[in-house]
Write an enzyme that holds these catalytic residues in place. Structure first.
Site, short mmCIF file in Angstrom:
data_model
loop_
_atom_site.label_atom_id
_atom_site.label_comp_id
_atom_site.label_asym_id
_atom_site.label_seq_id
_atom_site.Cartn_x
_atom_site.Cartn_y
_atom_site.Cartn_z
N SER A 1 -5.13 6.53 10.97
CA SER A 1 -6.31 6.99 11.71
C SER A 1 -6.90 5.88 12.57
O SER A 1 -7.26 6.10 13.73
CB SER A 1 -7.36 7.52 10.72
OG SER A 1 -8.55 7.87 11.39
N ASP B 1 0.82 -1.21 0.00
CA ASP B 1 0.00 0.00 0.00
C ASP B 1 0.86 1.26 0.00
O ASP B 1 0.48 2.29 -0.57
CB ASP B 1 -0.94 -0.01 1.21
CG ASP B 1 -2.13 -0.95 1.01
OD1 ASP B 1 -2.26 -1.51 -0.10
OD2 ASP B 1 -2.93 -1.11 1.95
#
Length: 295
Positions: free
Chosen positions: A194, A77
């Site tokens: 997050s 990613d």
């Protein structure tokens, strides 16, 4: 076999040398279809000069100086995020080939690459559009790419004092955060940094962003989700008179006199998904969502 001419731009991870050999399999698949192949210079030089692989028949390009029908990201990613920053406003669909564990963005296994490339030629795939956060400053400009597909983090620079972050949404005062930092996340980034600090998982396509504090001083501070069309203004106070702003992990130091404006970028990142790919399946598989760990 189809003779449709396609152009591919390839980006790669230069930190996993044992896995770079898969590039030859991809190049072979593309060569069989007489595709035009371009390769980002840093990755090309790594393969040729460090790995000593016989890479031929490709055009080498620098930075964002390319045009293609598809971009291929070879890594994880993190490599996908870097590829997205170089594709930028071109809105070229990106295929993420994962060289390690399953990822949310790079979710094509290297063993499936031949089938996946065939599917591209047969147009048997879908494209998801992902919102991007754009960061503007009223003082010292950002030196790097000013947009983030995952998240923008405002962080303290030392291990001592917290920082103070004044936040407004659409011109209205939200709150003042006393914390180690603050993360504004897209749905794409909601399962990354997050999430690790207590932010919500946001399903892609829901057209919202979130704000989540990093180690807040007050337990009353909770994550908040708001429309992706909102404009967020942030001002920062620190004892050291500077702070870090990190866009998808690329950090820069700014003086605390800088005012930041965060908003949805005027373009979206195009993510290629294989036909039949389901987000919740990836969520369960990668994060063991709902799995009973008692056994």
């Amino acid at each position: 076999m189809t003779t449709r001419k396609l152009r591919f731009a390839i980006f790669g991870n230069t930190y996993q040398p044992k896995k770079s050999a898969f590039i030859q399999e991809i190049l072979s698949c593309l060569s069989e279809r007489k595709a035009e192949v371009l390769m980002e210079r840093t990755f090309y030089e790594f393969l040729v000069d460090v790995q000593h692989l016989p890479i031929t028949g490709v055009q080498v390009f620098d930075d964002s100086e390319f045009e293609a029908d598809f971009a291929i990201s070879m890594g994880g990613d993190g490599t996908f995020l870097r590829t997205a920053s170089m594709v930028g406003r071109k809105e070229i669909p990106i295929l993420g080939v994962n060289m390690g564990r399953l990822g949310f963005l790079a979710d094509i296994n290297v063993n499936d690459i031949e089938h996946t490339i065939a599917a591209l030629y047969q147009e048997d795939y879908s494209v998801e559009t992902r919102a991007v956060i754009q960061v503007d400053t009223d003082g010292e400009p950002l030196q790097g790419y000013p947009c983030a597909l995952n998240d923008v983090a405002i962080l303290k620079r030392d291990n001592a004092s917290m920082i103070t972050i004044h936040a407004c949404i659409n011109g209205e005062t939200l709150t003042t955060y006393q914390a180690d930092g603050l993360i504004m996340s897209t749905p794409t980034g909601s399962t990354a940094y997050s999430l690790s600090v207590g932010g919500p998982i946001i399903v892609p396509g829901t057209h919202v962003f979130s704000l989540t504090a990093v180690a807040p001083h007050s337990l009353n501070v909770r994550p908040i989700v708001f429309s992706e069309d909102a404009v967020v203004d942030l001002t920062v106070e620190t004892r050291s008179h500077n702070f870090l702003v990190a866009l998808d992990g690329r950090s820069e130091k700014l003086p605390d006199s800088t005012r930041l404006t965060l908003r949805k970028a005027p373009y979206r990142v195009q993510v290629i998904k294989r036909s039949g790919t389901r987000y919740f399946h990836t969520l369960r598989e990668k994060m063991m969502w709902g799995a009973d760990q008692r056994s």
